[in-house]
Design an enzyme around this catalytic site. Structure first.
Site, PDB file in Angstrom:
ATOM      1  N   SER A 103      -4.453  -1.758  -1.241  1.00 49.73           N
ATOM      2  CA  SER A 103      -3.625  -1.526  -1.771  1.00 49.73           C
ATOM      3  C   SER A 103      -2.132  -3.090  -1.305  1.00 49.73           C
ATOM      4  O   SER A 103      -1.580  -3.826  -1.681  1.00 49.73           O
ATOM      5  CB  SER A 103      -2.522  -0.497  -2.600  1.00 49.73           C
ATOM      6  OG  SER A 103      -2.216  -0.104  -1.325  1.00 49.73           O
ATOM      7  N   ASP A 326       7.289   5.856  -0.075  1.00 51.68           N
ATOM      8  CA  ASP A 326       6.440   5.027   0.385  1.00 51.68           C
ATOM      9  C   ASP A 326       7.022   3.385   1.524  1.00 51.68           C
ATOM     10  O   ASP A 326       8.082   2.972   1.160  1.00 51.68           O
ATOM     11  CB  ASP A 326       6.000   3.675  -0.907  1.00 51.68           C
ATOM     12  CG  ASP A 326       5.011   3.187  -0.673  1.00 51.68           C
ATOM     13  OD1 ASP A 326       4.655   2.722   0.879  1.00 51.68           O
ATOM     14  OD2 ASP A 326       4.717   2.388  -1.829  1.00 51.68           O
ATOM     15  N   HIS A 329       3.246   0.339   1.266  1.00 54.31           N
ATOM     16  CA  HIS A 329       4.432  -1.156   0.397  1.00 54.31           C
ATOM     17  C   HIS A 329       5.064  -1.727   0.910  1.00 54.31           C
ATOM     18  O   HIS A 329       6.368  -1.209   1.358  1.00 54.31           O
ATOM     19  CB  HIS A 329       3.954  -0.284  -1.004  1.00 54.31           C
ATOM     20  CG  HIS A 329       2.207  -0.093  -0.943  1.00 54.31           C
ATOM     21  ND1 HIS A 329       2.399   1.361  -1.204  1.00 54.31           N
ATOM     22  CD2 HIS A 329       0.912  -0.768  -1.629  1.00 54.31           C
ATOM     23  CE1 HIS A 329       0.608   1.608  -1.045  1.00 54.31           C
ATOM     24  NE2 HIS A 329       0.654   0.016  -1.213  1.00 54.31           N
TER      25      HIS A 329
END
Length: 357
Positions: A103, A326, A329
């Site tokens: 990702s 998160d 990311h």
């Protein structure tokens, strides 16, 4: 002194100036520098890029602070050229680019498509997905910017005794043949355990293992990938990059703020050029493997500059909102735009992509 003599002196000075600048550009380390405020940042507005996935769209998810958008990466000994989306598309006309990885590759892929789209918002585009491969096509230039979701680079195969992570098998490489530029990445999935671990056994040769040291497994997989590149890539036709190790920020002690248990509430980067907690060992392993290869692979060495950006993650403004955290990311717009800006600079310096092949 007559006009001719003055002209000769001017030409000589100009030649020396250009040679010095050319030398400085070649000797410049784009990855050594610091983050500075810049009134012309960011490179685009996230609202002007309608296809940013929810997990990266921090502003749309309610992040109200904007200081993190106002920084640019400044190398110590040269200037990083501003990204020129139209020039990029013209240079890659009729060509294909593929990101291969997890990702974090998707994060960078989304950044590049936004950088290109917002430069020419009236250009025709379409997005398609077949299996694990998404293709963003800029129709007016016949440029394909692709993403192959392949988190380990080597194969995970479902067999009678379970899901097998095969460290010396790379059948997925068939998808990478014929691509003009490849940008690889793997690391974040190597330490997954429990329900998020997508394999039951590791296989090396004919031997099955219930588990092994994950860094050892990572290195074995990288060596398999390196062998594939050395065997299959023609450097005259395909340029290969490796994204490097994108860092996470879940432990404030590593950046000198022990009370912080995550990246939440971080609004500005670290000052200076060195991360207090040092570089991850996975980067040492990656550099070792790249150094052993026969074919040229350019390391997009984004680890240190990204470590300094503890403020750049979605935190509670990602896919799961306030229920999640998160710090792996990156928000878009944000840090991956700088990765692509550096990629663009390296392309300008090293790649003659306009010739046919």
């Amino acid at each position: 002194m007559n006009l001719w003599a003055q002209l000769c002196i001017f030409c000589a000075v100009l030649f020396i100036f250009l040679r010095i600048n050319q030398s400085n550009a070649k000797n410049c380390d784009l990855f050594e520098g610091s983050w500075v405020t810049d009134s012309s940042s960011p490179l685009y507005n996230s609202k002007s890029c309608p296809f940013i996935e929810r997990e990266f769209n921090c502003q749309n998810n309610g992040r109200s602070d904007t200081l993190y958008l106002q920084y640019k990466w400044q190398p110590h000994t040269c200037k990083l050229p501003r990204f020129d989306g139209q020039h990029f598309l013209q240079r890659f006309e009729g060509k294909s680019i593929m990101f291969v990885g997890d990702s974090l590759s998707r994060n960078q892929w989304q950044s590049l498509t936004c950088l290109l789209y917002t430069a020419l918002p009236s250009t025709k585009y379409n997005v398609s997905r077949v299996g694990d491969v998404s293709t963003f096509t800029f129709a007016d230039f016949d440029v394909k910017v692709m993403l192959d979701r392949n988190v380990y680079l080597v194969d995970v195969v479902k067999e009678a005794n379970g899901r097998i992570l095969k460290l010396d098998s790379i059948e997925g490489g068939k998808l990478w043949n014929g691509i003009d530029m490849l940008i690889f990445n793997t690391w974040h999935w190597w330490n997954r355990r429990g329900a998020t671990q997508p394999w039951d056994y590791i296989q090396v040769g004919q031997q099955l293992y219930k588990d092994m040291d994950r860094v050892v497994a990572f290195e074995k997989a990288l060596n398999t990938w390196a062998k594939w590149v050395d065997t299959n890539i023609d450097p005259a036709k395909t340029k290969v990059f490796f994204q490097g190790i994108s860092p996470s920020h879940y432990n404030g002690s590593t950046w000198g703020e022990p009370i912080a248990k995550s990246c939440v509430g971080q609004k500005e980067p670290l000052t200076g050029s060195t991360y207090p907690g040092g570089l991850p060992y996975a980067l040492t392993v990656l550099k070792k493997v790249l150094g052993s290869m026969k074919k040229p692979v350019t390391l997009l060495d984004i680890t240190n500059l990204s470590l300094l950006r503890k403020d750049g993650h979605p935190s509670i403004y990602g896919l799961e909102g306030k229920k999640g955290m998160d710090c792996s990311h990156w928000c878009l717009t944000g840090v991956p735009d700088t990765w692509n800006q550096i990629l663009y600079s390296l392309i300008l310096e090293t790649i003659n992509i306009t010739g046919s092949h």
